[in-house]
Design a protein around this motif. Structure first.
Motif, PDB file in Angstrom:
ATOM      1  N   UNK A  23       5.139 -10.030 -44.455  1.00 48.00           N
ATOM      2  CA  UNK A  23       5.923  -9.885 -43.340  1.00 48.00           C
ATOM      3  C   UNK A  23       5.711 -11.085 -42.296  1.00 48.00           C
ATOM      4  N   UNK A  24       6.711 -10.952 -41.419  1.00 49.87           N
ATOM      5  CA  UNK A  24       6.935 -11.641 -40.297  1.00 49.87           C
ATOM      6  C   UNK A  24       6.933 -10.911 -39.171  1.00 49.87           C
ATOM      7  N   UNK A  25       6.202 -11.249 -37.952  1.00 48.98           N
ATOM      8  CA  UNK A  25       6.443 -10.212 -36.900  1.00 48.98           C
ATOM      9  C   UNK A  25       7.498 -10.462 -36.312  1.00 48.98           C
ATOM     10  N   UNK A  26       8.211  -9.512 -35.459  1.00 52.64           N
ATOM     11  CA  UNK A  26       9.465  -9.405 -34.791  1.00 52.64           C
ATOM     12  C   UNK A  26       9.111  -9.066 -33.496  1.00 52.64           C
ATOM     13  N   UNK A  27       9.812  -9.978 -32.455  1.00 52.30           N
ATOM     14  CA  UNK A  27       9.865  -9.586 -30.986  1.00 52.30           C
ATOM     15  C   UNK A  27      10.888  -9.670 -30.160  1.00 52.30           C
ATOM     16  N   UNK A  28      11.239  -8.456 -29.327  1.00 48.82           N
ATOM     17  CA  UNK A  28      12.403  -8.476 -28.642  1.00 48.82           C
ATOM     18  C   UNK A  28      11.456  -8.325 -27.219  1.00 48.82           C
ATOM     19  N   UNK A  29      12.610  -8.773 -26.127  1.00 50.11           N
ATOM     20  CA  UNK A  29      12.038  -8.608 -24.664  1.00 50.11           C
ATOM     21  C   UNK A  29      13.028  -7.927 -23.930  1.00 50.11           C
ATOM     22  N   UNK A  30      12.751  -7.030 -22.848  1.00 46.06           N
ATOM     23  CA  UNK A  30      13.636  -6.085 -22.364  1.00 46.06           C
ATOM     24  C   UNK A  30      13.239  -6.393 -20.570  1.00 46.06           C
ATOM     25  N   UNK A  31      14.127  -6.226 -19.795  1.00 45.44           N
ATOM     26  CA  UNK A  31      14.052  -6.454 -18.351  1.00 45.44           C
ATOM     27  C   UNK A  31      14.356  -5.097 -17.595  1.00 45.44           C
ATOM     28  N   UNK A  32      13.502  -4.434 -17.585  1.00 42.76           N
ATOM     29  CA  UNK A  32      13.595  -2.666 -17.182  1.00 42.76           C
ATOM     30  C   UNK A  32      13.637  -2.629 -15.824  1.00 42.76           C
ATOM     31  N   UNK A  33      14.545  -1.981 -15.109  1.00 43.46           N
ATOM     32  CA  UNK A  33      14.312  -1.462 -13.817  1.00 43.46           C
ATOM     33  C   UNK A  33      13.304  -0.331 -13.294  1.00 43.46           C
ATOM     34  N   UNK A  34      12.622  -0.822 -12.471  1.00 39.03           N
ATOM     35  CA  UNK A  34      11.418   0.171 -12.238  1.00 39.03           C
ATOM     36  C   UNK A  34      11.616   1.179 -11.005  1.00 39.03           C
ATOM     37  N   UNK A  35      13.209   1.497 -10.768  1.00 39.63           N
ATOM     38  CA  UNK A  35      13.431   2.543  -9.768  1.00 39.63           C
ATOM     39  C   UNK A  35      14.402   3.414 -10.319  1.00 39.63           C
TER      40      UNK A  35
ATOM     41  N   UNK B  59       0.823  -1.207   0.119  1.00 38.94           N
ATOM     42  CA  UNK B  59       0.020  -0.036  -0.013  1.00 38.94           C
ATOM     43  C   UNK B  59       0.762   1.192   0.017  1.00 38.94           C
ATOM     44  N   UNK B  60       2.079   1.127   0.225  1.00 37.36           N
ATOM     45  CA  UNK B  60       3.024   2.331   0.223  1.00 37.36           C
ATOM     46  C   UNK B  60       3.804   2.237  -1.176  1.00 37.36           C
ATOM     47  N   UNK B  61       4.915   2.605  -0.929  1.00 40.13           N
ATOM     48  CA  UNK B  61       5.845   2.738  -2.123  1.00 40.13           C
ATOM     49  C   UNK B  61       5.951   1.375  -2.702  1.00 40.13           C
ATOM     50  N   UNK B  62       5.813   1.346  -4.078  1.00 42.66           N
ATOM     51  CA  UNK B  62       6.170  -0.353  -4.761  1.00 42.66           C
ATOM     52  C   UNK B  62       7.547  -0.793  -4.527  1.00 42.66           C
ATOM     53  N   UNK B  63       7.728  -1.905  -4.137  1.00 42.96           N
ATOM     54  CA  UNK B  63       8.798  -2.602  -3.909  1.00 42.96           C
ATOM     55  C   UNK B  63       9.857  -2.254  -5.364  1.00 42.96           C
ATOM     56  N   UNK B  64      11.140  -2.221  -4.973  1.00 38.16           N
ATOM     57  CA  UNK B  64      11.998  -1.955  -6.173  1.00 38.16           C
ATOM     58  C   UNK B  64      12.046  -3.136  -6.995  1.00 38.16           C
ATOM     59  N   UNK B  65      12.242  -3.208  -8.264  1.00 39.32           N
ATOM     60  CA  UNK B  65      12.211  -4.422  -8.832  1.00 39.32           C
ATOM     61  C   UNK B  65      12.371  -3.915 -10.471  1.00 39.32           C
ATOM     62  N   UNK B  66      12.121  -5.031 -11.297  1.00 40.55           N
ATOM     63  CA  UNK B  66      12.271  -4.778 -12.586  1.00 40.55           C
ATOM     64  C   UNK B  66      10.815  -5.254 -13.109  1.00 40.55           C
ATOM     65  N   UNK B  67      10.768  -4.679 -14.299  1.00 43.65           N
ATOM     66  CA  UNK B  67       9.458  -5.096 -15.461  1.00 43.65           C
ATOM     67  C   UNK B  67       9.886  -5.536 -16.578  1.00 43.65           C
ATOM     68  N   UNK B  68       9.413  -6.705 -16.955  1.00 45.52           N
ATOM     69  CA  UNK B  68       9.467  -7.207 -18.239  1.00 45.52           C
ATOM     70  C   UNK B  68       8.707  -6.582 -19.300  1.00 45.52           C
ATOM     71  N   UNK B  69       9.257  -6.357 -20.362  1.00 48.62           N
ATOM     72  CA  UNK B  69       8.389  -5.609 -21.422  1.00 48.62           C
ATOM     73  C   UNK B  69       8.720  -6.364 -22.797  1.00 48.62           C
ATOM     74  N   UNK B  70       7.747  -6.918 -23.503  1.00 54.00           N
ATOM     75  CA  UNK B  70       7.957  -7.525 -24.552  1.00 54.00           C
ATOM     76  C   UNK B  70       7.409  -6.663 -25.882  1.00 54.00           C
ATOM     77  N   UNK B  71       8.223  -5.963 -26.636  1.00 51.65           N
ATOM     78  CA  UNK B  71       7.755  -5.420 -27.922  1.00 51.65           C
ATOM     79  C   UNK B  71       7.765  -6.193 -29.000  1.00 51.65           C
TER      80      UNK B  71
END
Length: 539
Positions: free
Chosen positions: A527-539, A268-280
C-alpha cells in the motif's frame, strides 16, 4: 532587523515570503481561498514559478507564512480600502511601498518586539515607520544618520540648518538652527540628541514627550520598551504579568519580547482566535514478512511527511511491548499520543500530536484478527476530532460493505454530530464505486477530487491501479481541507487535494527526507500512504 508598521497599516514583504502584522480591531477571519459573488475566488493557491499563469491580472504570487503556502494577492491603493471586508490593504516597504490586499487574519502574526525598542533601535519596533538607522542605542541620532528619516531632519539628505549639530561635522539635524529650539538639539527640552550633551539613547528621548528611545524609557510613548514590565507601545505587559506585548489580549509572538530576555510566548489569558493545521495520514505501510514496521521503511515514510494524526494498520513493532511501541511512536513524533487495539494479530491504531482523551475498539463482525480502532482527540478549539482506523477485508465487496454498515451504526450511536470525524486506513476497495463507500457516505464525504502522487495517479495499491487506501472526513471537517504542501530544506511541492505517498516517483526525494526512493517499493509493501491537510478554526 524585523521591519513593521504598528499604525493602521504595517507589512514586511519579500519576493519569497509575505509576512504581515496590522493593528486595529480583531478581524473576521475569511475563508482562504475566499469565494466571490461572480463565481471566482480571492487568494487562490498558486505556484511562484508559474505566477504569470496561475494568478489573475493585477495579482502577485506570494508565500504567506501564516498559511504555510503561496496565494495570489491583488495589488491595491494604500489610501483606499480593499474589497471584500475580509481584506486589508497592507504596504510592503521592500516592494517600494506597493500595497497588497491580504486576509485580515494575516495581520496578527508578527512579534511585537523581536528586534525591540529597548536594545537596538526605536524605529523597527515601537515607532510608526521603519527608518534606515535608529535613534537609540547602537547608532544614535547624531552619528551615521541624524535624527531625521534619511540624512537629517530636513529634506533630500542635506542639512536643514547651520549653527548647532545633532550629529557631527558642524551641520544641523533640525530646521534653521537645529530640530529643536534655541541652538540646541534635534530632541526636546534643550538636550542634545546626538553629541555634546546627552546621548539619544540614555536619559533624554530622541522621539517624543521627553522620554528615552534607548534604555530607560520608551521610544514611542511614556511607557517603557525595555524594563519596568510595561509595553513598547501600549500600557500592557511585554512578557510578564499574564498579558502580551501586542494589543487586545493577543500574543506577542515568539523569539524574544519587546525589551526583556524571555518571550511573551503564547498569551497567558485566552488563546488568540485562529486556525490549526491538521495533517491526517492513512498508513498501512508495513514491509517484510512479519506485517510489522521493524524494517523501518514505513517509519521513514511517515517521518518524511510529518503527519499530525496517523490512522495506522498492522500496528506491530519489535516485541509489541509498551516500551517498543513508545519507541516507534516517538520516531514519528516525539511525545505523540497513541492508541493500539489489544489482542489482535494485525491491530489498528491511532497516533496523534494532541491528547487522546477517549479511545477504544468496536468489533469488526466479519474478521477475528482486528477490530475498528477509534480515538477522541482534543484538538485546539471547542470541537474534538474523532479518528477511526479501519482495515477492511480483501475477500469481497459484499464483506466490505457489511463491515461498513456495522461501523456506520457505531458512529451514529456514539459520536456527536457536532464534532469532527475522520475515517481512514486500508479499505481494500477495488473501485471508488464500491458499495462500502456508498454506505460510508452516510457519515463522511467520499466525493473527489482525490489525492494523487507526483505523476497525478490516485491508485494506492503497490501496482498503483486500485484505490485501496483512504482518508475520509465528514462534511464539517471536509469544508476546511486545504492543499497539502510538502516542504524540504530548499524546495516544496503542493498537492491541491492531498498526496498519495509513493517514494518511487517522488521528486525531489529530499523533500521527504529521511525517506528513500526505494522505501515504497520495499518487499511486501502492498500500500501507499495517503495524506490530507485541514485548516481548522480553533474558536
Amino acid at each position: 532587523m524585523k521591519k513593521t508598521l504598528t499604525s493602521l497599516l504595517c507589512a514586511a514583504m519579500s519576493l519569497t515570503a509575505l509576512v504581515l502584522a496590522c493593528g486595529g480591531e480583531d478581524p473576521v477571519t475569511p475563508q482562504v481561498p475566499l469565494p466571490l459573488a461572480d463565481g471566482g475566488v480571492l487568494w487562490a493557491d498558486c505556484e511562484p514559478s508559474r505566477a504569470a499563469t496561475t494568478c489573475p491580472e493585477g495579482a502577485s504570487c506570494r508565500f504567506v507564512e501564516h498559511y504555510g503556502r503561496s496565494i495570489c494577492v491583488p495589488a491595491c491603493d494604500p489610501q483606499a480600502a480593499c474589497e471584500p471586508s475580509q481584506a486589508a490593504c497592507c504596504v510592503g516597504n521592500e516592494d517600494g511601498g506597493a500595497g497588497y490586499c491580504v486576509p485580515n487574519e494575516v495581520c496578527a502574526a508578527l512579534d511585537a518586539g523581536t528586534d525591540d525598542a529597548g536594545s537596538e533601535d526605536a524605529g523597527a519596533d515601537a515607532g510608526v515607520i521603519p527608518v534606515e538607522t535608529d535613534a537609540g542605542g547602537s547608532k544614535d541620532a547624531g552619528t551615521e544618520a541624524d535624527g531625521g528619516p534619511k540624512g537629517d531632519a530636513g529634506i533630500d539628505d542635506t542639512d536643514a540648518g547651520t549653527v548647532t549639530d545633532a550629529g557631527t561635522g558642524g551641520t544641523d539635524a533640525g530646521t534653521v538652527t537645529d530640530a529643536g529650539t534655541g541652538g540646541t538639539d534635534a530632541g526636546t527640552g534643550g538636550t542634545d540628541a546626538g553629541t555634546g550633551g546627552t546621548d539619544a539613547g540614555t536619559v533624554t528621548d530622541a522621539g517624543t514627550g521627553g522620554t528615552d528611545a534607548g534604555t530607560v524609557t520608551d521610544a514611542g510613548t511614556v511607557t517603557d520598551a525595555g524594563t519596568g514590565g510595561t509595553d513598547a507601545g501600549t500600557v500592557t505587559d511585554a512578557g510578564t504579568g499574564g498579558t502580551d506585548a501586542g494589543t487586545g489580549g493577543t500574543d506577542a509572538g515568539t523569539g524574544t519580547d519587546a525589551g526583556t530576555v524571555t518571550d511573551a510566548g503564547t498569551d497567558a489569558g485566552t488563546p488568540p482566535q485562529g486556525y490549526t493545521d491538521i495533517r491526517v495520514m492513512a498508513a498501512n505501510i508495513t514491509s517484510g514478512n512479519g506485517q510489522d514496521y521493524n524494517p523501518g521503511h514505513g517509519i521513514r515514510l511517515m517521518q518524511g511527511v510529518k503527519p499530525d494524526v496517523v490512522l495506522i494498520q498492522e500496528f506491530n513493532y519489535l516485541t509489541d511491548s509498551a516500551a517498543d511501541m513508545r519507541s516507534m511512536v516517538d520516531q514519528i513524533g516525539t511525545g505523540f499520543y497513541y492508541f493500539r487495539e489489544s489482542g489482535a494479530q494485525i491491530p489498528n491504531g491511532i497516533i496523534s500530536r494532541w491528547p487522546i482523551i477517549e479511545s477504544g475498539e468496536w468489533t469488526d463482525p466479519n474478521v477475528s484478527n482486528r477490530d475498528f480502532a477509534w480515538a477522541r482527540i482534543d484538538i485546539p478549539g471547542p470541537k474534538d476530532l474523532w479518528a477511526i482506523s479501519v482495515h477492511l477485508l480483501t475477500s469481497s465487496s459484499g464483506d466490505r460493505n457489511a463491515e461498513a454498515t456495522s461501523l456506520v451504526a457505531r458512529i451514529k450511536a456514539n459520536i456527536p454530530a457536532s464534532d469532527y470525524l475522520v475515517i481512514g486506513g486500508d479499505f481494500n476497495t477495488d473501485t471508488r464505486s464500491e458499495a462500502c463507500l456508498t454506505t460510508f457516505k452516510q457519515v463522511v464525504d467520499t466525493a473527489g477530487p482525490h489525492p494523487v502522487d507526483k505523476n497525478n495517479k490516485d491508485g494506492t495499491n503497490a501496482g498503483r491501479t486500485k484505490p485501496y487506501d483512504h482518508v475520509l472526513a465528514d462534511s464539517d471537517l471536509r469544508q476546511y481541507q486545504q492543499a497539502t504542501v510538502i516542504r524540504g530544506a530548499t524546495s516544496f511541492s503542493t498537492f491541491a487535494n492531498g498526496l498519495v505517498l509513493d517514494s518511487r516517483v517522488y521528486t525531489p526525494i529530499s523533500e521527504i527526507s529521511p525517506a528513500l526512493s526505494s522505501d515504497s517499493g520495499a518487499a511486501s509493501m502492498q500500500h501507499m500512504g495517503v495524506v490530507k491537510d485541514f485548516h481548522v478554526p480553533n474558536f
